[in-house]
Write a protein that holds these residues in place. Structure first.
Motif, short mmCIF file in Angstrom:
data_model
loop_
_atom_site.label_atom_id
_atom_site.label_comp_id
_atom_site.label_asym_id
_atom_site.label_seq_id
_atom_site.Cartn_x
_atom_site.Cartn_y
_atom_site.Cartn_z
N GLU A 262 46.34 -44.28 61.19
CA GLU A 262 47.56 -45.02 60.85
C GLU A 262 47.46 -45.58 59.43
OE1 GLU A 262 51.31 -46.87 61.31
OE2 GLU A 262 50.30 -45.26 62.38
N HIS A 263 46.23 -45.74 58.93
CA HIS A 263 46.00 -46.25 57.58
C HIS A 263 45.82 -45.08 56.61
CE1 HIS A 263 45.52 -50.12 59.55
NE2 HIS A 263 44.67 -49.53 60.37
N SER A 264 45.78 -45.37 55.33
CA SER A 264 45.75 -44.30 54.34
C SER A 264 44.75 -44.60 53.23
CB SER A 264 47.15 -44.10 53.73
OG SER A 264 47.13 -43.11 52.74
N LEU A 265 44.21 -43.53 52.63
CA LEU A 265 43.32 -43.65 51.48
C LEU A 265 44.07 -43.54 50.15
CD1 LEU A 265 40.35 -41.34 52.58
CD2 LEU A 265 40.27 -43.82 52.32
N THR A 266 45.38 -43.53 50.20
CA THR A 266 46.18 -43.24 49.01
C THR A 266 45.96 -44.25 47.90
OG1 THR A 266 47.86 -42.16 50.36
CG2 THR A 266 48.52 -42.88 48.17
N ASP A 267 45.73 -43.73 46.69
CA ASP A 267 45.67 -44.52 45.45
C ASP A 267 44.59 -45.59 45.48
OD1 ASP A 267 47.81 -43.00 44.60
OD2 ASP A 267 49.30 -44.45 45.27
N VAL A 268 43.36 -45.19 45.80
CA VAL A 268 42.21 -46.10 45.76
C VAL A 268 41.46 -45.85 44.45
CG1 VAL A 268 40.07 -46.80 46.88
CG2 VAL A 268 42.03 -46.05 48.27
N PRO A 269 41.45 -46.81 43.51
CA PRO A 269 40.76 -46.59 42.23
C PRO A 269 39.24 -46.62 42.41
CG PRO A 269 41.63 -48.81 42.34
CD PRO A 269 42.12 -48.11 43.57
N VAL A 446 40.88 -41.80 40.86
CA VAL A 446 41.73 -42.38 41.90
C VAL A 446 41.64 -41.48 43.12
CG1 VAL A 446 44.06 -43.09 42.56
CG2 VAL A 446 43.29 -43.39 40.19
N MET A 447 41.38 -42.11 44.27
CA MET A 447 41.25 -41.35 45.51
C MET A 447 42.58 -41.33 46.25
SD MET A 447 38.75 -42.04 48.77
CE MET A 447 37.29 -41.73 47.79
N HIS A 448 42.94 -40.14 46.76
CA HIS A 448 44.16 -39.97 47.53
C HIS A 448 43.82 -39.26 48.84
CE1 HIS A 448 46.17 -40.52 43.59
NE2 HIS A 448 45.31 -39.61 43.16
N ALA A 449 44.61 -39.56 49.88
CA ALA A 449 44.52 -38.75 51.08
C ALA A 449 45.07 -37.36 50.77
CB ALA A 449 45.32 -39.40 52.21
N LEU A 450 44.57 -36.38 51.48
CA LEU A 450 44.96 -34.99 51.23
C LEU A 450 45.79 -34.50 52.40
CD1 LEU A 450 44.58 -32.74 49.16
CD2 LEU A 450 42.52 -32.05 50.37
N GLY A 451 47.03 -34.13 52.15
CA GLY A 451 47.94 -33.74 53.21
C GLY A 451 47.80 -32.29 53.63
N PHE A 452 48.20 -32.01 54.85
CA PHE A 452 48.23 -30.65 55.40
C PHE A 452 49.26 -29.83 54.62
CE2 PHE A 452 49.89 -27.62 58.63
CZ PHE A 452 48.71 -26.93 58.87
N GLU A 453 48.88 -28.63 54.20
CA GLU A 453 49.73 -27.85 53.30
C GLU A 453 50.72 -26.95 54.03
OE1 GLU A 453 47.18 -25.77 50.64
OE2 GLU A 453 46.46 -27.59 49.64
N GLY A 454 50.48 -26.65 55.30
CA GLY A 454 51.38 -25.77 56.02
C GLY A 454 52.46 -26.55 56.74
N GLY A 455 53.13 -25.88 57.67
CA GLY A 455 54.11 -26.56 58.50
C GLY A 455 55.49 -26.63 57.89
N PRO A 456 56.46 -27.17 58.64
CA PRO A 456 57.85 -27.22 58.20
C PRO A 456 58.08 -28.28 57.13
CG PRO A 456 57.61 -28.31 60.32
CD PRO A 456 56.29 -27.67 60.03
N ASP A 457 59.19 -28.16 56.43
CA ASP A 457 59.52 -29.08 55.34
C ASP A 457 59.80 -30.49 55.85
OD1 ASP A 457 59.26 -27.01 53.55
OD2 ASP A 457 61.41 -26.54 53.49
#
Length: 513
Positions: A262-269, A446-457
């Motif tokens: 539920e939490h995210s690693l997005t934009d961690v310097p 800067v660290m970011h979470a990495l999203g799944f590249e497949g799947g629907p829009d």
């Protein structure tokens, strides 16, 4: 330190291979009296608008443990008992209920009692059909307590759902039967067939909703490894109209990240300048340093426990990995309590002059659980230690294109960008082999979470991040690296190798602090 450590400060579709060599058809073939426990976690975001254009939102989180036990089998079918062991549902508005919390209304208490009884199912080996459906009372109780959308976990959890499918990429089956009202039909398509597992894509797009997910099945045993699914449904009721987005996972019971997703690693310097030039400052942990303390601490947090154990180490990277097993709870007089416990895999982090290992423990069962929790003064657990080895591996800095590195099945890719002083580093971990986020030779990033590249829009960014964690079983990471000074020809990454067998174990008493 690994990316997953920064975060610490329901699809049981069962199939099995026909043979160990080159199976051609998938079947569910469990052992007699075999049992598996799984962790079901879901988060639903509800957004709506009333007749006066007023906007409303709600988030509901749901955690559950369920055990699947083989009770009887013959040549054509298998019977299993499905037993809910723990349930906790919580809405942001404050409404909560569960196996420990109970319920606030008599009607919900009755439904919880029905749910606690579990159910028995029988599955056909040949086609994976559900020969005997759930009792109506159980189905209704689950529907009323957890909602229509969470029922997709119940559907996907049916053992043998893909039994009889060809073991080849592209094989597909449409699931139409045994679906609660409101759950759209969907298809299961076999993707990659690997040495130990097979992956499936879950897809559905109908007037009643949209479904997309991924799941992984152990080829040798036929049991689920892990799975995740996203479901979107629109509703119109009593002057309200809106949308419900649910993301749900089913994983091994001890997997520690289900709620943390539920939490995210997005934009961690990250500032790499203070780190040492190599790994020589790390001390090789020994059994004596790992188990220097005979006692840990215990804290009750709501309807679960937190166990903490201290090691006289300087860095968390020296500790390795742990598990808590064979747990027993005792009261203040040292009397054994009738309380079954389930621990998640612990994590370790550096705290001052020590390293702390922390694990969450859930009470299982439905009878007198709160009364037993109130009496717990200590918990004894077998603490198992899985050492890890670290090494620095160089990766070339590309002037254009990318450089790649492998460590077992873990992968790293360093990608050049249009700016000659900026690079993108992508880290793809596995459970026992992974690259840490330390980058020797880098200056900042800067660290970011990495999203799944497949799947629907229609998948949003957060849903893609969760699906990608499930895809790898750990947290994939994207590091944006910047260089103010000269760009080096090589960087060095820290490669972790975690032992799969425990090197040592010790019984530890965790007491109320």
């Amino acid at each position: 330190m690994t990316p997953r450590s920064l975060l610490y400060i329901p699809v049981l579709c069962i199939v099995a291979a026909c043979s160990a060599e080159q199976p051609q058809v998938l079947h569910f073939q469990p052992d007699n009296e075999e049992e598996r426990r799984y962790q079901f976690v879901s988060t639903s975001h509800i957004s709506s608008r009333d007749a006066h254009d007023g906007e409303h939102s709600e988030r509901i989180q749901h955690t559950e443990f369920k055990t699947y036990r083989v009770s009887q089998r013959d040549a054509d079918s298998v019977q299993l008992n499905v037993q809910p062991d723990y349930l906790h549902a919580q809405a942001d508005s404050g409404v909560a209920f569960g196996s420990v919390l109970g319920a606030t209304t008599e009607a919900d208490r009755v439904q919880l009692g029905t749910l606690a009884q579990g159910r028995d199912i029988e599955i056909s080996f040949a086609e994976g059909r559900l020969l005997h459906a759930s009792p109506e009372a159980y189905t209704r109780a689950r529907l009323l307590l957890t909602g229509t959308l969470n029922q997709i976990q119940e559907v996907l959890a049916q053992p043998g759902l893909v039994s009889g499918m060809a073991l080849e990429a592209g094989a597909s089956r449409t699931i139409k039967e045994n679906r609660p009202e409101g759950v759209p039909g969907f298809s299961l398509t076999l993707g990659e067939v690997r040495q130990h597992d097979a992956s499936f894509t879950i897809e559905g797009d109908t007037d009643s909703g949209q479904v997309y997910g991924r799941m992984w099945i152990d080829r040798e045993t036929g049991w689920l490894n892990r799975a995740g699914v996203v479901l979107i449904s629109s509703f119109r009721d009593d002057g309200y109209q809106g949308e419900i987005r649910t993301i749900a996972s089913i994983t091994q019971a001890e997997w520690p990240y289900a709620e943390l997703m539920e939490h995210s690693l997005t934009d961690v310097p990250i500032d790499f300048s203070p780190q040492a030039e190599d790994l020589d400052h790390l001390v090789t942990a020994t059994e004596e340093s790992i188990f220097a303390e005979s006692q840990g601490t215990l804290q009750l947090n709501g309807d679960r426990f937190t166990l903490t154990y201290s090691h006289p180490l300087e860095e968390a990277d020296e500790a390795g990995q742990f598990s808590f097993t064979q747990m027993q709870a005792f009261d203040e007089q040292g009397e054994l309590l009738d309380l079954e416990l389930q621990a998640l895999r612990p994590y370790s982090y550096h705290d001052g002059d020590q390293v702390l290992t922390i694990g969450e423990v859930f009470p299982l069962g439905w009878e007198n659980i709160q009364a037993n929790l109130d009496q717990v003064h200590s918990i004894e657990a077998e603490v198992q230690w899985f050492p890890q080895e670290l090494q620095l591996i160089p990766i070339d800095v590309p002037q254009q294109g990318s450089s790649e590195l492998e460590h077992g099945n873990a992968r790293a890719r360093l990608q050049a960008t249009e700016n000659p002083r900026e690079f993108d580093l992508y880290l793809y971990p596995t459970q026992h082999k992974l690259f840490g986020y330390q980058v020797y030779g880098a200056e900042s990033g800067v660290m970011h979470a990495l999203g799944f590249e497949g799947g629907p829009d229609w998948l949003n960014e957060r849903e893609r991040e969760v699906l990608n964690v499930l895809e790898h079983g750990e947290f994939p990471t994207h590091l944006s690296l910047q260089f103010r000074n000269e760009v080096p020809q090589q960087l060095r990454l820290v490669a972790f190798s975690i032992e799969q067998e425990a090197k040592a174990q010790q019984k530890v008493r965790f007491a109320v602090d």
